[in-house]
Write a protein that holds these residues in place. Structure first.
Motif, PDB file in Angstrom:
ATOM      1  N   PRO A   1      40.463  31.245  32.795  1.00 43.44           N
ATOM      2  CA  PRO A   1      40.340  32.051  31.576  1.00 43.44           C
ATOM      3  C   PRO A   1      39.104  31.728  30.752  1.00 43.44           C
ATOM      4  CG  PRO A   1      42.135  30.455  31.373  1.00 43.44           C
ATOM      5  CD  PRO A   1      41.692  30.428  32.798  1.00 43.44           C
ATOM      6  N   ASP A   2      38.698  30.456  30.725  1.00 40.21           N
ATOM      7  CA  ASP A   2      37.498  30.103  29.964  1.00 40.21           C
ATOM      8  C   ASP A   2      36.253  30.728  30.582  1.00 40.21           C
ATOM      9  OD1 ASP A   2      38.962  28.575  28.159  1.00 40.21           O
ATOM     10  OD2 ASP A   2      38.766  26.755  29.364  1.00 40.21           O
ATOM     11  N   ALA A   3      36.190  30.745  31.912  1.00 40.26           N
ATOM     12  CA  ALA A   3      35.042  31.347  32.590  1.00 40.26           C
ATOM     13  C   ALA A   3      35.036  32.865  32.405  1.00 40.26           C
ATOM     14  CB  ALA A   3      35.063  30.991  34.075  1.00 40.26           C
ATOM     15  N   ILE A   4      36.206  33.481  32.430  1.00 38.43           N
ATOM     16  CA  ILE A   4      36.292  34.931  32.216  1.00 38.43           C
ATOM     17  C   ILE A   4      35.825  35.275  30.805  1.00 38.43           C
ATOM     18  CG2 ILE A   4      37.880  36.890  32.038  1.00 38.43           C
ATOM     19  CD1 ILE A   4      39.631  35.462  34.152  1.00 38.43           C
ATOM     20  N   ARG A   5      36.299  34.510  29.825  1.00 39.02           N
ATOM     21  CA  ARG A   5      35.894  34.745  28.437  1.00 39.02           C
ATOM     22  C   ARG A   5      34.382  34.590  28.274  1.00 39.02           C
ATOM     23  NH1 ARG A   5      37.964  30.636  26.332  1.00 39.02           N
ATOM     24  NH2 ARG A   5      40.072  31.451  26.056  1.00 39.02           N
ATOM     25  N   ALA A   6      33.850  33.541  28.865  1.00 43.38           N
ATOM     26  CA  ALA A   6      32.409  33.294  28.747  1.00 43.38           C
ATOM     27  C   ALA A   6      31.605  34.420  29.384  1.00 43.38           C
ATOM     28  CB  ALA A   6      32.059  31.948  29.396  1.00 43.38           C
ATOM     29  N   GLU A   7      32.092  34.942  30.516  1.00 40.59           N
ATOM     30  CA  GLU A   7      31.371  36.024  31.188  1.00 40.59           C
ATOM     31  C   GLU A   7      31.382  37.300  30.350  1.00 40.59           C
ATOM     32  OE1 GLU A   7      29.150  37.997  34.147  1.00 40.59           O
ATOM     33  OE2 GLU A   7      29.473  35.878  33.666  1.00 40.59           O
ATOM     34  N   VAL A   8      32.517  37.621  29.739  1.00 43.93           N
ATOM     35  CA  VAL A   8      32.584  38.807  28.884  1.00 43.93           C
ATOM     36  C   VAL A   8      31.637  38.658  27.697  1.00 43.93           C
ATOM     37  CG1 VAL A   8      34.074  40.149  27.341  1.00 43.93           C
ATOM     38  CG2 VAL A   8      34.906  39.460  29.594  1.00 43.93           C
ATOM     39  N   LEU A   9      31.604  37.475  27.102  1.00 49.43           N
ATOM     40  CA  LEU A   9      30.680  37.233  25.993  1.00 49.43           C
ATOM     41  C   LEU A   9      29.228  37.368  26.435  1.00 49.43           C
ATOM     42  CD1 LEU A   9      32.397  34.224  24.213  1.00 49.43           C
ATOM     43  CD2 LEU A   9      31.963  36.476  23.217  1.00 49.43           C
ATOM     44  N   ARG A  10      28.920  36.881  27.640  1.00 43.17           N
ATOM     45  CA  ARG A  10      27.550  36.999  28.156  1.00 43.17           C
ATOM     46  C   ARG A  10      27.159  38.460  28.332  1.00 43.17           C
ATOM     47  NH1 ARG A  10      28.570  32.228  31.151  1.00 43.17           N
ATOM     48  NH2 ARG A  10      29.447  33.425  32.878  1.00 43.17           N
ATOM     49  N   ILE A  11      28.074  39.246  28.895  1.00 43.89           N
ATOM     50  CA  ILE A  11      27.771  40.663  29.125  1.00 43.89           C
ATOM     51  C   ILE A  11      27.500  41.369  27.805  1.00 43.89           C
ATOM     52  CG2 ILE A  11      28.741  42.867  29.900  1.00 43.89           C
ATOM     53  CD1 ILE A  11      30.303  41.247  32.042  1.00 43.89           C
ATOM     54  N   ILE A  12      28.377  41.168  26.830  1.00 45.56           N
ATOM     55  CA  ILE A  12      28.209  41.843  25.542  1.00 45.56           C
ATOM     56  C   ILE A  12      26.932  41.374  24.857  1.00 45.56           C
ATOM     57  CG2 ILE A  12      29.201  42.158  23.240  1.00 45.56           C
ATOM     58  CD1 ILE A  12      31.976  41.876  24.560  1.00 45.56           C
ATOM     59  N   GLY A  13      26.669  40.060  24.903  1.00 39.66           N
ATOM     60  CA  GLY A  13      25.476  39.532  24.258  1.00 39.66           C
ATOM     61  C   GLY A  13      24.180  40.045  24.870  1.00 39.66           C
ATOM     62  N   ARG A  14      24.163  40.151  26.200  1.00 40.45           N
ATOM     63  CA  ARG A  14      22.945  40.587  26.882  1.00 40.45           C
ATOM     64  C   ARG A  14      22.743  42.101  26.801  1.00 40.45           C
ATOM     65  NH1 ARG A  14      23.805  37.059  32.437  1.00 40.45           N
ATOM     66  NH2 ARG A  14      23.151  35.031  31.612  1.00 40.45           N
ATOM     67  N   ARG A  15      23.832  42.846  26.849  1.00 44.39           N
ATOM     68  CA  ARG A  15      23.707  44.299  27.009  1.00 44.39           C
ATOM     69  C   ARG A  15      23.957  45.081  25.719  1.00 44.39           C
ATOM     70  NH1 ARG A  15      25.478  46.606  32.729  1.00 44.39           N
ATOM     71  NH2 ARG A  15      23.783  47.962  32.032  1.00 44.39           N
ATOM     72  N   GLY A  16      24.504  44.431  24.703  1.00 47.28           N
ATOM     73  CA  GLY A  16      24.828  45.152  23.481  1.00 47.28           C
ATOM     74  C   GLY A  16      25.964  46.139  23.685  1.00 47.28           C
ATOM     75  N   LYS A  17      26.758  45.917  24.705  1.00 45.95           N
ATOM     76  CA  LYS A  17      27.913  46.749  25.045  1.00 45.95           C
ATOM     77  C   LYS A  17      28.712  45.999  26.098  1.00 45.95           C
ATOM     78  CE  LYS A  17      25.253  49.414  28.510  1.00 45.95           C
ATOM     79  NZ  LYS A  17      25.061  50.748  29.127  1.00 45.95           N
ATOM     80  N   MET A  18      29.968  46.408  26.321  1.00 46.44           N
ATOM     81  CA  MET A  18      30.757  45.795  27.387  1.00 46.44           C
ATOM     82  C   MET A  18      30.648  46.673  28.611  1.00 46.44           C
ATOM     83  SD  MET A  18      32.417  43.432  28.676  1.00 46.44           S
ATOM     84  CE  MET A  18      32.996  43.475  30.380  1.00 46.44           C
ATOM     85  N   HIS A  19      29.710  46.333  29.483  1.00 45.43           N
ATOM     86  CA  HIS A  19      29.402  47.131  30.673  1.00 45.43           C
ATOM     87  C   HIS A  19      29.325  46.179  31.851  1.00 45.43           C
ATOM     88  CE1 HIS A  19      26.800  50.657  32.410  1.00 45.43           C
ATOM     89  NE2 HIS A  19      27.693  50.201  33.276  1.00 45.43           N
ATOM     90  N   ASN A  20      30.431  46.045  32.584  1.00 50.52           N
ATOM     91  CA  ASN A  20      30.490  45.130  33.729  1.00 50.52           C
ATOM     92  C   ASN A  20      29.442  45.539  34.760  1.00 50.52           C
ATOM     93  OD1 ASN A  20      31.241  43.935  36.280  1.00 50.52           O
ATOM     94  ND2 ASN A  20      33.274  43.552  35.460  1.00 50.52           N
ATOM     95  N   PRO A  21      28.471  44.668  35.069  1.00 47.91           N
ATOM     96  CA  PRO A  21      27.403  45.048  35.987  1.00 47.91           C
ATOM     97  C   PRO A  21      27.855  45.189  37.436  1.00 47.91           C
ATOM     98  CG  PRO A  21      27.200  42.741  35.390  1.00 47.91           C
ATOM     99  CD  PRO A  21      28.297  43.306  34.533  1.00 47.91           C
ATOM    100  N   VAL A  22      29.031  44.647  37.766  1.00 47.86           N
ATOM    101  CA  VAL A  22      29.533  44.743  39.140  1.00 47.86           C
ATOM    102  C   VAL A  22      30.310  46.032  39.344  1.00 47.86           C
ATOM    103  CG1 VAL A  22      30.981  43.662  40.900  1.00 47.86           C
ATOM    104  CG2 VAL A  22      29.609  42.233  39.364  1.00 47.86           C
ATOM    105  N   THR A  23      31.259  46.307  38.455  1.00 45.10           N
ATOM    106  CA  THR A  23      32.089  47.512  38.609  1.00 45.10           C
ATOM    107  C   THR A  23      31.474  48.737  37.939  1.00 45.10           C
ATOM    108  OG1 THR A  23      33.353  47.052  36.585  1.00 45.10           O
ATOM    109  CG2 THR A  23      34.182  46.109  38.653  1.00 45.10           C
TER     110      THR A  23
END
Length: 350
Positions: free
Chosen positions: A67-89
């Motif tokens: 769960p900590d890694a999942i949370r960190a990944e979601v935060l990274r995506i939002i921080g980098r992209r300015g939106k929640m846009h999963n780059p894989v799916t």
């Protein structure tokens, strides 16, 4: 970011695209979540994100359920992209929040204080998170969050109903396009079609089955992958028949279904289900793909390779009246509500 100007570009959010220039927000690599709004924008104070099922499954798998890694990944995506846009799916989800400010030219009819669900994807919604997702345990698709999001003039949002708990309403609105389009497709046929739903025990699946029956389906078949889901769905009474197979195995799907269906609705959140859906659909039938894990080249080429005369539709998540349709089904169908609350947690106000 300049806050003046207008026209079509503003209405669809082109001014929020940081890179690459000239694309719409959904296709952008990065958006500008500046909290200052233009006259036709709305700023939402975020309360809860709802990650789409395909995106959460991918994140969970990629990080071994940590769960900590999942949370960190979601935060990274939002921080980098300015939106929640999963780059894989390539998918995101939607959110619930309270309107903080509505521009005077916004056509959405929202006012400060309205608690709303956004009915457009997080992949095109400028978003900033300020709490580090500290209240999220990383173990579910629903994400308590603090921050803000921006809606454009061409966005869609619905004021949350007073009679349903927020997590339930959010989960319903996240998939409300599926039952609305299923109803449209089934009701357009005059032959009382047989309807097959893949992923029938899930959120969009159970709603689509209920919608198909209301639209005049003569028979509704639900396909699920496990004995547990088979038992739960059979007990609900939503399906005339419940069959079990791995939706990624075309031969197994066709064998489990038997006589091909007239309309097949795909609500499975894993890749590789296109060929089974096509094989289980009768000539002249329709396949509706609602999963964000769908490969549309695989669907098109698979239908060609199988010489399958089927119409294939992409469920785009928007049909006029879709939120009202889905909420109405949850209110009036206890079995649908029970399946939802088994996934969203206790059926209490939050």
């Amino acid at each position: 970011m300049a806050m003046t100007g207008g026209g079509t570009g503003t209405a669809v959010g082109l001014h929020r695209v940081l890179e690459p220039a000239g694309v719409l927000p959904q296709a952008a690599l990065r958006l500008d979540p500046d909290p200052r709004i233009r006259p036709d924008e709305v700023r939402i104070g975020v309360e809860r994100l709802n990650l789409d099922a395909a995106s959460y499954r991918q994140l969970h798998t990629a990080h071994g359920g940590d769960p900590d890694a999942i949370r960190a990944e979601v935060l990274r995506i939002i921080g980098r992209r300015g939106k929640m846009h999963n780059p894989v799916t390539g998918s995101g989800g939607m959110l619930v929040g309270v309107v903080e400010e509505a521009g005077p030219d916004s056509p959405l009819g929202l006012k400060p204080g309205d608690r709303v669900a956004t009915l457009v994807s997080l992949t095109l919604t400028p978003l900033a998170v300020t709490d580090g997702l500290a209240e999220w345990d990383g173990r579910s698709e629903q994400v308590p969050a603090r921050g803000h999001a921006i809606l454009f003039a061409r966005s869609i949002a619905a004021v949350l109903p007073d009679d349903l708990p927020v997590p339930l309403a959010l989960a319903v609105m996240d998939v409300c396009g599926a039952p609305a389009l299923t109803h449209r497709v089934v009701s357009a046929r005059e032959d009382g079609p047989v309807v097959l739903v893949l992923g029938a025990a899930g959120k969009s699946g159970c709603l689509s089955m209920a919608a198909a029956r209301r639209a005049g389906a003569s028979r509704v078949i639900g396909l699920v992958p496990t004995a547990e889901e088979e038992e739960r769905l059979a007990a609900s009474g939503l399906a005339d028949a419940v069959v079990r197979a791995d939706a990624r195995d075309p031969v197994a799907v066709a064998a489990a279904v038997g006589e091909p269906a007239d309309v097949t609705v795909v609500c499975v959140d894993v890749p590789g289900c296109e060929h089974g859906a096509i094989l289980a659909t009768a000539p002249g039938g329709t396949v509706v793909f609602f999963s964000m894990a769908t490969s549309f080249p695989a669907a098109a080429l698979g239908a060609e390779g199988l010489a399958a005369d089927v119409t294939m539709l992409i469920g785009n998540g928007y049909v006029p009246g879709h939120a009202e349709t889905a909420l109405g089904l949850v209110r009036s169908e206890p079995a649908v509500r029970a399946l939802f609350t088994s996934r969203t947690g206790a059926d209490s106000a939050e």
